[in-house]
Write a protein that holds these residues in place. Structure first.
Motif, PDB file in Angstrom:
ATOM      1  N   ASP A  75       0.891  -1.203   0.218  1.00 52.09           N
ATOM      2  CA  ASP A  75      -0.019  -0.069  -0.032  1.00 52.09           C
ATOM      3  C   ASP A  75       0.794   1.338  -0.013  1.00 52.09           C
ATOM      4  O   ASP A  75       0.403   2.461  -0.022  1.00 52.09           O
ATOM      5  CB  ASP A  75      -1.068   0.062   1.239  1.00 52.09           C
ATOM      6  N   LYS A  76       2.154   0.987   0.051  1.00 59.31           N
ATOM      7  CA  LYS A  76       3.087   2.221   0.238  1.00 59.31           C
ATOM      8  C   LYS A  76       3.766   2.574  -1.171  1.00 59.31           C
ATOM      9  O   LYS A  76       4.031   3.620  -1.337  1.00 59.31           O
ATOM     10  CB  LYS A  76       4.019   2.034   1.095  1.00 59.31           C
ATOM     11  N   ILE A  77       3.580   1.762  -2.141  1.00 60.86           N
ATOM     12  CA  ILE A  77       4.115   1.958  -3.458  1.00 60.86           C
ATOM     13  C   ILE A  77       3.204   1.668  -4.498  1.00 60.86           C
ATOM     14  O   ILE A  77       2.604   0.541  -4.551  1.00 60.86           O
ATOM     15  CB  ILE A  77       5.390   1.182  -3.849  1.00 60.86           C
ATOM     16  N   ASP A  78       2.980   2.577  -5.251  1.00 68.25           N
ATOM     17  CA  ASP A  78       2.073   2.365  -6.581  1.00 68.25           C
ATOM     18  C   ASP A  78       2.933   1.812  -7.575  1.00 68.25           C
ATOM     19  O   ASP A  78       4.015   2.470  -8.068  1.00 68.25           O
ATOM     20  CB  ASP A  78       1.276   3.680  -7.252  1.00 68.25           C
ATOM     21  N   MET A  79       2.877   0.634  -8.111  1.00 70.74           N
ATOM     22  CA  MET A  79       3.751  -0.030  -9.054  1.00 70.74           C
ATOM     23  C   MET A  79       2.733  -0.171 -10.374  1.00 70.74           C
ATOM     24  O   MET A  79       1.613  -0.805 -10.514  1.00 70.74           O
ATOM     25  CB  MET A  79       3.950  -1.455  -8.653  1.00 70.74           C
ATOM     26  N   TYR A  80       3.458   0.531 -11.656  1.00 74.52           N
ATOM     27  CA  TYR A  80       3.071   0.549 -12.779  1.00 74.52           C
ATOM     28  C   TYR A  80       3.677  -0.516 -13.534  1.00 74.52           C
ATOM     29  O   TYR A  80       4.903  -0.853 -13.225  1.00 74.52           O
ATOM     30  CB  TYR A  80       3.211   2.045 -13.330  1.00 74.52           C
ATOM     31  N   TYR A  81       3.363  -1.138 -14.389  1.00 76.69           N
ATOM     32  CA  TYR A  81       3.743  -2.168 -15.332  1.00 76.69           C
ATOM     33  C   TYR A  81       3.659  -1.654 -16.731  1.00 76.69           C
ATOM     34  O   TYR A  81       2.543  -1.562 -17.224  1.00 76.69           O
ATOM     35  CB  TYR A  81       3.237  -3.515 -15.156  1.00 76.69           C
ATOM     36  N   ILE A  82       4.770  -1.769 -17.423  1.00 74.83           N
ATOM     37  CA  ILE A  82       4.609  -1.342 -19.151  1.00 74.83           C
ATOM     38  C   ILE A  82       5.093  -2.675 -19.877  1.00 74.83           C
ATOM     39  O   ILE A  82       6.100  -3.196 -19.690  1.00 74.83           O
ATOM     40  CB  ILE A  82       5.693  -0.443 -19.675  1.00 74.83           C
ATOM     41  N   ASP A  83       4.307  -3.358 -20.543  1.00 73.43           N
ATOM     42  CA  ASP A  83       4.496  -4.355 -21.508  1.00 73.43           C
ATOM     43  C   ASP A  83       5.278  -3.558 -22.622  1.00 73.43           C
ATOM     44  O   ASP A  83       4.544  -3.176 -23.488  1.00 73.43           O
ATOM     45  CB  ASP A  83       3.322  -5.072 -21.882  1.00 73.43           C
ATOM     46  N   LEU A  84       6.467  -3.894 -22.815  1.00 78.95           N
ATOM     47  CA  LEU A  84       7.143  -3.073 -23.857  1.00 78.95           C
ATOM     48  C   LEU A  84       6.925  -3.527 -25.450  1.00 78.95           C
ATOM     49  O   LEU A  84       7.000  -2.782 -26.232  1.00 78.95           O
ATOM     50  CB  LEU A  84       8.910  -3.452 -23.865  1.00 78.95           C
ATOM     51  N   LEU A  85       6.402  -4.895 -25.468  1.00 81.41           N
ATOM     52  CA  LEU A  85       6.124  -5.294 -26.925  1.00 81.41           C
ATOM     53  C   LEU A  85       4.749  -4.695 -27.357  1.00 81.41           C
ATOM     54  O   LEU A  85       4.711  -4.308 -28.561  1.00 81.41           O
ATOM     55  CB  LEU A  85       5.955  -6.812 -26.973  1.00 81.41           C
ATOM     56  N   ASN A  86       3.832  -4.337 -26.280  1.00 75.51           N
ATOM     57  CA  ASN A  86       2.624  -3.804 -26.707  1.00 75.51           C
ATOM     58  C   ASN A  86       2.763  -2.392 -26.683  1.00 75.51           C
ATOM     59  O   ASN A  86       1.780  -1.644 -27.268  1.00 75.51           O
ATOM     60  CB  ASN A  86       1.423  -4.457 -26.155  1.00 75.51           C
ATOM     61  N   TYR A  87       3.460  -1.650 -25.860  1.00 79.14           N
ATOM     62  CA  TYR A  87       3.278  -0.147 -25.511  1.00 79.14           C
ATOM     63  C   TYR A  87       4.635   0.438 -25.519  1.00 79.14           C
ATOM     64  O   TYR A  87       5.163   1.183 -24.636  1.00 79.14           O
ATOM     65  CB  TYR A  87       2.573  -0.096 -24.115  1.00 79.14           C
ATOM     66  N   ARG A  88       5.564   0.177 -26.667  1.00 80.16           N
ATOM     67  CA  ARG A  88       6.823   0.957 -26.608  1.00 80.16           C
ATOM     68  C   ARG A  88       6.611   2.338 -26.691  1.00 80.16           C
ATOM     69  O   ARG A  88       7.661   2.822 -26.123  1.00 80.16           O
ATOM     70  CB  ARG A  88       7.496   0.201 -28.013  1.00 80.16           C
ATOM     71  N   GLU A  89       5.575   2.680 -27.529  1.00 80.36           N
ATOM     72  CA  GLU A  89       5.735   4.638 -27.352  1.00 80.36           C
ATOM     73  C   GLU A  89       5.481   4.959 -25.850  1.00 80.36           C
ATOM     74  O   GLU A  89       5.979   5.976 -25.774  1.00 80.36           O
ATOM     75  CB  GLU A  89       4.471   4.708 -28.264  1.00 80.36           C
ATOM     76  N   VAL A  90       4.691   4.437 -25.158  1.00 81.41           N
ATOM     77  CA  VAL A  90       4.637   4.671 -23.690  1.00 81.41           C
ATOM     78  C   VAL A  90       5.824   4.498 -22.981  1.00 81.41           C
ATOM     79  O   VAL A  90       6.261   5.574 -22.197  1.00 81.41           O
ATOM     80  CB  VAL A  90       3.561   3.848 -23.079  1.00 81.41           C
ATOM     81  N   SER A  91       6.584   3.480 -23.307  1.00 79.12           N
ATOM     82  CA  SER A  91       7.902   3.304 -22.591  1.00 79.12           C
ATOM     83  C   SER A  91       8.867   4.524 -23.228  1.00 79.12           C
ATOM     84  O   SER A  91       9.671   5.111 -22.491  1.00 79.12           O
ATOM     85  CB  SER A  91       8.530   2.061 -23.259  1.00 79.12           C
ATOM     86  N   ASN A  92       8.768   4.774 -24.545  1.00 80.88           N
ATOM     87  CA  ASN A  92       9.602   5.918 -25.019  1.00 80.88           C
ATOM     88  C   ASN A  92       9.338   7.196 -24.157  1.00 80.88           C
ATOM     89  O   ASN A  92      10.168   7.999 -23.659  1.00 80.88           O
ATOM     90  CB  ASN A  92       9.620   6.024 -26.441  1.00 80.88           C
ATOM     91  N   GLU A  93       8.053   7.459 -24.126  1.00 82.02           N
ATOM     92  CA  GLU A  93       7.739   8.578 -23.360  1.00 82.02           C
ATOM     93  C   GLU A  93       7.973   8.750 -21.912  1.00 82.02           C
ATOM     94  O   GLU A  93       8.574  10.016 -21.353  1.00 82.02           O
ATOM     95  CB  GLU A  93       6.185   8.738 -23.530  1.00 82.02           C
ATOM     96  N   VAL A  94       8.002   7.549 -21.233  1.00 82.97           N
ATOM     97  CA  VAL A  94       8.529   7.493 -19.878  1.00 82.97           C
ATOM     98  C   VAL A  94       9.838   7.919 -19.826  1.00 82.97           C
ATOM     99  O   VAL A  94      10.290   8.879 -18.914  1.00 82.97           O
ATOM    100  CB  VAL A  94       8.199   6.178 -19.516  1.00 82.97           C
TER     101      VAL A  94
END
Length: 134
Positions: A75-94
């Motif tokens: 409850d102390k860390i919000d953990m986000y997950y990026i699937d790089l194969l499907n969301y490479r543009e999101v990874s790049n923007e991160v």
């Protein structure tokens, strides 16, 4: 379906099973969510895990990370997950938003909208999250 189709189909099922842990993973699937991450990081620590579902190193690291993640921090860390194969543009923007060079697997810890930790590969499993969160 050939042997590779069966292999990847099985891998998808294993990935879903692997993601069931005491971490409440939040899928990071759109560039718009990056503002949500920045805002959330003003009140609590936010992690972003960039993962390639076809990479054995990435699979090993995320499995180890899941296994070692302290239940007390769920409850102390919000953990986000990026699937790089499907969301490479999101990874790049991160990478642009948090000023980090892309690697996979990669873990970013964000506080007050700024990256306070950036680790990749097996270095991810060496992080003592309890010390950081204290």
């Amino acid at each position: 379906m050939g042997i590779f189709g069966n292999l990847f189909k099985k891998s998808e099922k294993q990935n879903k099973k692997r993601m069931q842990s005491n971490i409440n993973w939040i899928p990071l699937t759109s560039v718009a969510q990056i503002e949500e991450v920045k805002k959330a990081s003003k009140s609590k620590l936010v992690g972003i895990f960039k993962h390639s579902t076809r990479c054995i190193i990435s699979k090993t690291v995320i499995n180890n990370f899941n296994a070692a993640f302290p239940e007390s921090l769920a409850d102390k860390i919000d953990m986000y997950y990026i699937d790089l194969l499907n969301y490479r543009e999101v990874s790049n923007e991160v990478g642009y938003a948090f000023q980090v060079m892309h690697q996979s697997p990669q873990l970013l810890l964000i506080k007050d909208g700024v990256t306070i930790l950036n680790a990749s590969h097996y270095d991810i499993t060496q992080i003592d999250l309890e010390k950081i969160v204290k």
